[in-house]
Design a protein around this motif. Structure first.
Motif, PDB file in Angstrom:
ATOM      1  N   LEU A   1      37.711 -54.597   0.812  1.00  0.00           N
ATOM      2  CA  LEU A   1      36.599 -53.701   0.516  1.00  0.00           C
ATOM      3  C   LEU A   1      36.737 -53.062  -0.859  1.00  0.00           C
ATOM      4  CD1 LEU A   1      36.307 -51.871   3.968  1.00  0.00           C
ATOM      5  CD2 LEU A   1      34.936 -53.795   3.135  1.00  0.00           C
ATOM      6  N   ALA A   2      37.920 -53.155  -1.454  1.00  0.00           N
ATOM      7  CA  ALA A   2      38.124 -52.581  -2.783  1.00  0.00           C
ATOM      8  C   ALA A   2      37.591 -53.478  -3.889  1.00  0.00           C
ATOM      9  CB  ALA A   2      39.610 -52.309  -3.017  1.00  0.00           C
TER      10      ALA A   2
ATOM     11  N   GLN B   1      36.312 -45.329  -5.405  1.00  0.00           N
ATOM     12  CA  GLN B   1      36.100 -46.168  -4.232  1.00  0.00           C
ATOM     13  C   GLN B   1      37.356 -46.990  -3.905  1.00  0.00           C
ATOM     14  OE1 GLN B   1      35.507 -49.757  -4.119  1.00  0.00           O
ATOM     15  NE2 GLN B   1      34.702 -49.913  -2.033  1.00  0.00           N
TER      16      GLN B   1
ATOM     17  N   VAL C   1      39.611 -46.805  -0.436  1.00  0.00           N
ATOM     18  CA  VAL C   1      39.937 -48.006   0.337  1.00  0.00           C
ATOM     19  C   VAL C   1      41.449 -48.138   0.495  1.00  0.00           C
ATOM     20  CG1 VAL C   1      39.876 -50.530   0.290  1.00  0.00           C
ATOM     21  CG2 VAL C   1      37.821 -49.231  -0.254  1.00  0.00           C
TER      22      VAL C   1
ATOM     23  N   VAL D   1      40.773 -54.533   5.088  1.00  0.00           N
ATOM     24  CA  VAL D   1      40.300 -53.302   4.455  1.00  0.00           C
ATOM     25  C   VAL D   1      40.489 -53.371   2.943  1.00  0.00           C
ATOM     26  CG1 VAL D   1      40.664 -50.814   4.296  1.00  0.00           C
ATOM     27  CG2 VAL D   1      40.678 -51.925   6.519  1.00  0.00           C
TER      28      VAL D   1
END
Length: 215
Positions: free
Chosen positions: A57-58, A113, A117, A54
């Motif tokens: 995703l940053a 964002q 994340v 995860v």
């Protein structure tokens, strides 16, 4: 007082029984404990893997923030230079300032964002761990601790005549009728009469249920 506390602690430790005396029961308990530890370890590894996945995703958000900040700085710098042009400098800087504000908005979106994340990287692993840990904490652990408590008490009193009587009473209250019937149809009456053989047989039945031997 310290001596009394040490004696109380020693008595408590002596009363703790982690594994049964009988090899098949003790082996089953040991294998179960090892499997539970492996189960928890694997789910922790899964949760860490989810966290790492995860967090990747940053990366787009980081690039977006970096690019937006760089463009905004360049536009602001260019607007400052244009603003030094006599007479028309203020009018020329307006497009640069507007574009710089738009670039900052893009950088803010990238930052938001990344924050989203980061929160997701904490929530998803926690959700992945919650069910396996709940099974361990609320199903396996209470049963294991209950056996430890009961076996510890039974092991502490099994050599005492009064303790054997308590174990016999426990067997009469909890053992299936089929097991009690194997000891004879008048086993309850014999226990009430104080028959030592009946008491010993019932106590042995309860100890066997816990995986303990007579002492």
């Amino acid at each position: 007082m310290p001596g009394v506390r040490r004696e109380g602690l020693s008595a408590t430790l002596r009363g703790v029984k982690l594994y049964a005396d009988r090899v098949p029961v003790a082996l089953r308990q040991l294998v179960t404990d090892i499997l539970v530890v492996i189960w928890v370890y694997l789910w922790i590894k899964v949760a860490l893997w989810i966290h790492d996945v995860v967090e990747k995703l940053a990366v787009p958000g980081q690039k977006l923030e970096s690019a937006g900040s760089g463009i905004a700085d360049n536009l602001a710098d260019a607007g400052g230079k244009v603003g030094r042009v006599p007479l028309v400098g203020d009018e020329l800087t307006q497009p640069f300032n507007g574009a710089a504000d738009a670039a900052r908005s893009i950088a803010d979106a990238g930052h938001q964002q990344q924050e989203f994340v980061a929160q997701l990287a904490l929530i998803l692993p926690a959700l992945a761990l919650s069910v396996p840990l709940a099974l361990v904490l609320f199903l396996w652990l209470p049963l294991r601790l209950r056996w430890v408590r009961r076996a510890g008490v039974a092991a502490a009193v099994r050599a005492d005549p009064a303790g054997q009587d308590l174990l016999a009473l426990r067997a009469l209250a909890s053992q299936p009728l089929t097991e009690l019937a194997k000891l004879g149809p008048d086993i309850a009456q014999s226990w009430r009469a104080g028959d030592p053989d009946a008491v010993a047989a019932l106590a042995g039945l309860e100890l066997r249920r816990l995986g303990l031997r007579r002492r």
